[in-house]
Scaffold this motif. Structure first.
Motif, PDB file in Angstrom:
ATOM      1  N   ASP A 305       0.806  -1.223   0.000  1.00  0.00           N
ATOM      2  CA  ASP A 305       0.000   0.000   0.000  1.00  0.00           C
ATOM      3  C   ASP A 305       0.839   1.272   0.000  1.00  0.00           C
ATOM      4  O   ASP A 305       0.299   2.380   0.012  1.00  0.00           O
ATOM      5  CB  ASP A 305      -0.969   0.018   1.193  1.00  0.00           C
ATOM      6  N   GLY A 306       2.171   1.121  -0.026  1.00  0.00           N
ATOM      7  CA  GLY A 306       3.045   2.277  -0.125  1.00  0.00           C
ATOM      8  C   GLY A 306       3.234   3.039   1.173  1.00  0.00           C
ATOM      9  O   GLY A 306       3.739   4.170   1.152  1.00  0.00           O
ATOM     10  N   ALA A 307       2.883   2.457   2.305  1.00  0.00           N
ATOM     11  CA  ALA A 307       3.011   3.157   3.582  1.00  0.00           C
ATOM     12  C   ALA A 307       4.410   3.032   4.182  1.00  0.00           C
ATOM     13  O   ALA A 307       4.931   3.988   4.758  1.00  0.00           O
ATOM     14  CB  ALA A 307       1.973   2.636   4.577  1.00  0.00           C
ATOM     15  N   ARG A 308       5.011   1.847   4.040  1.00  0.00           N
ATOM     16  CA  ARG A 308       6.293   1.611   4.691  1.00  0.00           C
ATOM     17  C   ARG A 308       7.211   0.787   3.798  1.00  0.00           C
ATOM     18  O   ARG A 308       6.761   0.123   2.860  1.00  0.00           O
ATOM     19  CB  ARG A 308       6.088   0.860   6.017  1.00  0.00           C
ATOM     20  N   VAL A 309       8.504   0.832   4.140  1.00  0.00           N
ATOM     21  CA  VAL A 309       9.483  -0.035   3.516  1.00  0.00           C
ATOM     22  C   VAL A 309      10.255  -0.728   4.634  1.00  0.00           C
ATOM     23  O   VAL A 309      10.521  -0.132   5.683  1.00  0.00           O
ATOM     24  CB  VAL A 309      10.437   0.753   2.584  1.00  0.00           C
ATOM     25  N   PHE A 310      10.579  -2.009   4.418  1.00  0.00           N
ATOM     26  CA  PHE A 310      11.304  -2.803   5.409  1.00  0.00           C
ATOM     27  C   PHE A 310      12.693  -3.117   4.852  1.00  0.00           C
ATOM     28  O   PHE A 310      12.828  -3.513   3.687  1.00  0.00           O
ATOM     29  CB  PHE A 310      10.551  -4.091   5.714  1.00  0.00           C
ATOM     30  N   VAL A 311      13.716  -2.942   5.692  1.00  0.00           N
ATOM     31  CA  VAL A 311      15.101  -3.105   5.261  1.00  0.00           C
ATOM     32  C   VAL A 311      15.841  -4.023   6.227  1.00  0.00           C
ATOM     33  O   VAL A 311      15.860  -3.775   7.442  1.00  0.00           O
ATOM     34  CB  VAL A 311      15.821  -1.740   5.185  1.00  0.00           C
ATOM     35  N   SER A 312      16.449  -5.079   5.700  1.00  0.00           N
ATOM     36  CA  SER A 312      17.229  -6.005   6.526  1.00  0.00           C
ATOM     37  C   SER A 312      18.586  -5.395   6.856  1.00  0.00           C
ATOM     38  O   SER A 312      19.402  -5.180   5.959  1.00  0.00           O
ATOM     39  CB  SER A 312      17.437  -7.336   5.797  1.00  0.00           C
ATOM     40  N   CYS A 313      18.819  -5.138   8.120  1.00  0.00           N
ATOM     41  CA  CYS A 313      20.110  -4.605   8.570  1.00  0.00           C
ATOM     42  C   CYS A 313      20.920  -5.784   9.106  1.00  0.00           C
ATOM     43  O   CYS A 313      20.908  -6.074  10.311  1.00  0.00           O
ATOM     44  CB  CYS A 313      19.889  -3.530   9.620  1.00  0.00           C
ATOM     45  N   SER A 314      21.597  -6.465   8.201  1.00  0.00           N
ATOM     46  CA  SER A 314      22.243  -7.747   8.522  1.00  0.00           C
ATOM     47  C   SER A 314      23.242  -7.662   9.676  1.00  0.00           C
ATOM     48  O   SER A 314      23.209  -8.506  10.574  1.00  0.00           O
ATOM     49  CB  SER A 314      22.924  -8.311   7.268  1.00  0.00           C
ATOM     50  N   PRO A 315      24.154  -6.656   9.701  1.00  0.00           N
ATOM     51  CA  PRO A 315      25.122  -6.617  10.793  1.00  0.00           C
ATOM     52  C   PRO A 315      24.494  -6.338  12.153  1.00  0.00           C
ATOM     53  O   PRO A 315      25.098  -6.632  13.194  1.00  0.00           O
ATOM     54  CB  PRO A 315      26.069  -5.474  10.387  1.00  0.00           C
TER      55      PRO A 315
END
Length: 348
Positions: A305-315
């Motif tokens: 729906d364009g509200a959020r983005v999720f980002v994997s912060c591996s370290p």
């Protein structure tokens, strides 16, 4: 209430309080899927509460994950730089592992897509792309790319076009389906039955920057943006013309993934070497913001729906949640050790 009844009631309450947590919450209609490479698990997350509902084992070195169209099954690539040759399968409704898919000589599966009821994948060590049919439990199609480290894959909804990045060759492959009409018999020969048209594929190999991995197709289907990890640049390709029209000096060394927002206005780029996410205005081609997220980042997934983005912060062992209006980090998800691939599953 007499003493015996009171004790019985207390025991019932205690039993309920002990046993209730043992039952996992059911998977919501929309779920966020997060791979933890070091833990070798897939986390099923409620995107409303940002809570992990279940962690399911998925085998060696899981890198990418994709959900089926009906949102009931997830497929995970067991990569290992060519050491492994399986796709793990997860029942998202039952929240449990299913028998894995043995790809035989197609080693190093990595990039995934799910189109036309089938799972499409790259197999780096075999230099091919392939397609697995869940209905028959077989790999029903493969195609060699002739490129080194064919890494990520995108398949058009009509299955007429496939795009891959080829990391060590510093190229992109645009592969189009074509219909070939075989030539008829030579003059004087027995004509026999008329030749049957068949399907074939034409591959156009386009040079881009060094270390190209993450890419995305613009929502209007006209452009392909490719992040080049070693050069720190972004190659913009006109898909129909099949040529690079612009190279942006975006300072994204170590770039891992690149994603358009659903409206096509912004492009997000993660980097395993840098502490922030780079945001580019797709129209002006300018960097509009760098969002601090930790010590490096890998997978990116947009909320539909364009509200959020999720980002994997591996370290940092978490997934950062970014609001797409404010472009600020608004939360974190405890995703396990070394999160990477992300997917969105919608049950239908």
């Amino acid at each position: 209430m007499n003493m015996k009844a009171a004790i019985a009631a207390t025991l019932v309450l205690l039993s309920a309080s002990v046993t209730a947590p043992l039952y996992a919450q059911e998977t919501p209609k929309e779920a966020l899927l997060i791979l933890a490479k070091k833990d070798q698990t897939l986390a099923i997350v409620d995107p409303a509460s940002l809570k992990v509902l279940k962690r399911v084992p998925v085998g060696h070195d899981p890198h990418e994950v994709i959900a089926s169209t009906d949102g009931k099954t997830a497929y995970v690539s067991n990569y290992g730089f060519g050491q492994w040759n399986t796709l793990a399968v997860v029942d998202l409704t039952g929240q449990k592992p299913m028998p894995s898919i043995d790809l035989g000589p197609l080693r190093g599966p990595h990039g995934l897509d799910f189109v036309g009821g089938k799972t499409w994948f790259t197999a780096e060590a075999a230099k091919v792309i392939g397609r697995y049919d869940p209905a028959t439990n077989k790999v029903d199609w493969v195609l060699g790319t002739g490129q080194n480290r064919t890494h990520m894959i995108w398949v058009a909804p009509d299955e007429e076009r496939i795009i891959t990045t080829n990391v060590s060759s510093a190229t992109v492959s645009i592969i189009d389906k074509v219909i070939v009409n075989p030539p008829g018999p030579p003059p004087g020969a027995n004509p026999g039955p008329p030749p049957t048209p068949r399907t074939d594929w034409n591959e156009t190999v386009i040079p881009v920057g060094r270390g190209d991995e993450g890419f995305d197709v613009s929502p209007d289907g006209k452009e392909l943006w490719v992040a080049n990890a070693l050069d720190g640049t972004v190659s913009i390709i006109d898909i129909d013309a099949k040529k690079v029209t612009q190279t942006l000096d975006a300072n994204v060394t170590g770039a891992n993934r690149l994603k358009f927002t659903p409206d096509g206005k912004l492009v997000f780029i993660s980097s395993l070497r840098n502490p922030d996410i780079t945001v580019i205005d797709a129209a002006t081609r300018k960097v509009v913001k760098r969002i601090p997220v930790g010590h490096g980042a890998a997978g990116i997934i947009m909320q539909p729906d364009g509200a959020r983005v999720f980002v994997s912060c591996s370290p940092d062992d978490y997934v950062a949640v970014i609001d797409l209006k404010s472009l600020q980090v608004t939360g974190h998800i405890d995703a396990g050790h070394e999160p990477d691939g992300l997917a969105w599953a919608v049950q239908r």
